[in-house]
Design a protein around this motif. Sequence first.
Motif, short mmCIF file in Angstrom:
data_model
loop_
_atom_site.label_atom_id
_atom_site.label_comp_id
_atom_site.label_asym_id
_atom_site.label_seq_id
_atom_site.Cartn_x
_atom_site.Cartn_y
_atom_site.Cartn_z
N ASN A 167 18.89 19.45 4.01
CA ASN A 167 19.71 20.57 4.44
C ASN A 167 18.88 21.67 5.09
OD1 ASN A 167 21.97 19.29 3.47
ND2 ASN A 167 22.03 20.42 1.54
N THR A 168 17.73 21.98 4.49
CA THR A 168 16.89 23.06 5.02
C THR A 168 16.32 22.70 6.38
OG1 THR A 168 16.29 23.63 2.75
CG2 THR A 168 14.95 24.57 4.51
N LEU A 169 15.83 21.47 6.55
CA LEU A 169 15.28 21.06 7.84
C LEU A 169 16.35 21.02 8.92
CD1 LEU A 169 12.79 18.26 6.69
CD2 LEU A 169 12.23 20.53 7.56
N ASN A 170 17.56 20.66 8.53
CA ASN A 170 18.66 20.70 9.49
C ASN A 170 18.89 22.13 9.99
OD1 ASN A 170 19.22 17.97 9.53
ND2 ASN A 170 20.75 18.10 7.88
N ASN A 171 18.79 23.09 9.06
CA ASN A 171 18.96 24.50 9.45
C ASN A 171 17.84 24.94 10.40
OD1 ASN A 171 21.22 24.65 7.81
ND2 ASN A 171 20.06 25.43 6.05
N ILE A 172 16.59 24.57 10.05
CA ILE A 172 15.46 24.96 10.89
C ILE A 172 15.54 24.29 12.26
CG2 ILE A 172 12.95 24.91 11.11
CD1 ILE A 172 12.76 25.14 8.09
N THR A 176 15.55 26.21 15.96
CA THR A 176 14.53 26.07 17.01
C THR A 176 15.13 26.15 18.40
OG1 THR A 176 14.73 23.66 16.87
CG2 THR A 176 12.98 24.72 15.57
N ALA A 177 16.36 25.76 18.54
CA ALA A 177 17.01 25.82 19.85
C ALA A 177 17.46 27.22 20.21
CB ALA A 177 18.21 24.87 19.88
N ILE A 178 17.49 28.12 19.22
CA ILE A 178 17.99 29.48 19.45
C ILE A 178 16.83 30.47 19.51
CG2 ILE A 178 19.49 31.29 18.55
CD1 ILE A 178 21.05 29.09 17.10
N ASP A 179 15.94 30.42 18.52
CA ASP A 179 14.88 31.42 18.43
C ASP A 179 13.68 30.77 17.75
OD1 ASP A 179 13.20 33.57 17.85
OD2 ASP A 179 14.89 34.95 17.52
N GLN A 180 12.66 30.47 18.53
CA GLN A 180 11.49 29.77 17.99
C GLN A 180 10.70 30.65 17.02
OE1 GLN A 180 9.05 28.22 21.15
NE2 GLN A 180 10.58 26.69 21.78
N ALA A 183 12.39 30.48 13.82
CA ALA A 183 12.18 29.15 13.26
C ALA A 183 10.81 29.05 12.59
CB ALA A 183 12.32 28.09 14.35
N GLN A 184 9.81 29.66 13.22
CA GLN A 184 8.47 29.66 12.62
C GLN A 184 8.47 30.42 11.29
OE1 GLN A 184 5.98 31.29 15.66
NE2 GLN A 184 5.88 29.37 16.84
N TYR A 218 15.23 31.04 -1.02
CA TYR A 218 16.18 30.17 -0.33
C TYR A 218 17.23 31.00 0.41
CZ TYR A 218 19.90 26.79 0.46
OH TYR A 218 20.87 26.02 1.05
N ILE A 219 17.73 32.05 -0.24
CA ILE A 219 18.72 32.91 0.40
C ILE A 219 18.13 33.57 1.63
CG2 ILE A 219 20.12 35.00 0.10
CD1 ILE A 219 20.44 34.22 -2.85
N ALA A 220 16.88 34.03 1.50
CA ALA A 220 16.21 34.64 2.66
C ALA A 220 16.08 33.64 3.80
CB ALA A 220 14.85 35.16 2.24
N LEU A 221 15.81 32.41 3.48
CA LEU A 221 15.70 31.37 4.50
C LEU A 221 17.05 31.13 5.17
CD1 LEU A 221 13.95 29.18 5.85
CD2 LEU A 221 14.56 27.66 3.97
N MET A 222 18.11 31.13 4.37
CA MET A 222 19.44 30.91 4.94
C MET A 222 19.89 32.08 5.80
SD MET A 222 20.18 27.91 3.94
CE MET A 222 21.88 27.85 4.49
N LYS A 223 19.49 33.30 5.43
CA LYS A 223 19.91 34.48 6.19
C LYS A 223 19.36 34.49 7.61
CE LYS A 223 20.73 37.94 2.57
NZ LYS A 223 20.25 39.23 1.98
N ILE A 224 18.24 33.79 7.83
CA ILE A 224 17.62 33.79 9.14
C ILE A 224 18.58 33.31 10.22
CG2 ILE A 224 15.78 32.72 10.52
CD1 ILE A 224 14.01 32.78 8.09
N ARG A 225 19.42 32.33 9.88
CA ARG A 225 20.30 31.77 10.90
C ARG A 225 21.73 32.30 10.83
NH1 ARG A 225 23.82 27.69 9.52
NH2 ARG A 225 23.82 27.03 7.34
#
Length: 340
Positions: A167-172, A176-180, A183-184, A218-225
Motif C-alpha cells: 500500500n505504501t509503495l503504491n502511494n509513493i 512520483t508522477a506529481i511531485d518528485q 516522493a523523495q 505513517y499518518i505523516a507519510l499519508m498526508k504527503i499525497r
Amino acid sequence: MNRHLAGLCHVALWAFMFLSPLTFWRGTGIKFMQYLMYCMQPAMLMIVFYLNYLYLAPKLFVAGKHRYDLLINLAMISVFSITLHYWTDFTNDLFGVRQRFDDTINDVTNILREGLNFCIFAGGSTALALARKWVTAEQKLRESETARIQSELKNLRSQINPHFLLNTLNNIYALTAIDQTRAQNAIQQLSKMLRHLLYDNQEREVTLTDEMQFIENYIALMKIRLSQNVDVTFHRQVALPGIKVAPLIFISLIENAFKHGVSPVEPSFVHISITATEHDITCQIENSNHPKSRDDRSGHGIGLSQVQRRLELSYPGRYTWEKGVNKEGNIYTSTIHIQL
C-alpha cells in the motif's frame, strides 16, 4: 506441582514412616537394632510405592496392561504381607516383646492388615503416577498450543510487512508522477518506519509509545499525497509510558480508514484516537465513508481479517471490536477495546 515441592513431600512422607516405629514404642526405650528391624515395614511399603509409581503404573497401567499390573501387585503384596508378618514375630521374639494373641486367627488378621496397607500404598502411588502423567500431558499440550499460537502470530506479522509495504509503495509510486521532491520525502519517511517493521515487529509486545510513533510516521507519510479537503487528526492519551501492546495491531485499521475514508473530490476526514490506562487500551477510528468500487480490490480485506485473528490470539476473551457505518452511511467507525 513444583518439582522441589513434590520432592519435599516425598521426603516428609518417608521420614514420618521410618520414624513411626518410635512413636509406637512404650517402655524404657528401644534398641537401635530393634528399631532397624522394625523399619522393615516402611522399607517394604517404599518398595511397593516406588515400584508402582516409577514402573508398573507408567509402563503397564497407563499402557492399558491392567491385568499384568494387577497380577504383579497381588503377587508382590501377598509375598510381602506374609514375609512382614513373620519378620515382625521374629523381631518380637528376639527382643522379648510380649504379644497379646498368638494363634492362627491372629496370624491371618495381621497378614490381611499388612496386605491392606500395601494395597493402599500401591493404589495411592498408581493414582499419583496417573496424576503426574496427566499434568505432564497437559503441560506439553499447553506448550504445544503456545508454540502454535506464537508461530501463527509470527506468520500473521510477517504478512503485515508486504501488505503494508504494498500500500505504501503504491502511494509513493502515485506521488512520483506529481511531485518528485515530495516522493523523495515520502521514501525518507518510509525508511524510518522500516526499522519498526524489521525489529520491533518481531517482539511479542512493544511499548504503546513506540507503536503510536510508528502510527504518527505513517499518518505523516499519508498526508504527503492528501489534498487540503481531507481533515486528519491523531489524538493520543497514555497514562503510563511503559504500557505494552501487540505490534502493528492497529495499523491495518488505519490503512483501511485512509483507503475508504478519503475521496479525491469530496470533503473527507480521518480521526484517530488512542487512549490507554494501566488497565485498558482503546483505539477509535472514524472516517468518512467512501467505499471503493468492486473493480478496486487492492488488499482484498486481508488486513482486517489479520487484525481479527491477531486479537483472538493475543488477547483471547479480553477485547471487543465494534465496527460499522452510521444510519446515514457516510461515517464509518471502528473501535477496539483491549483489557490489559
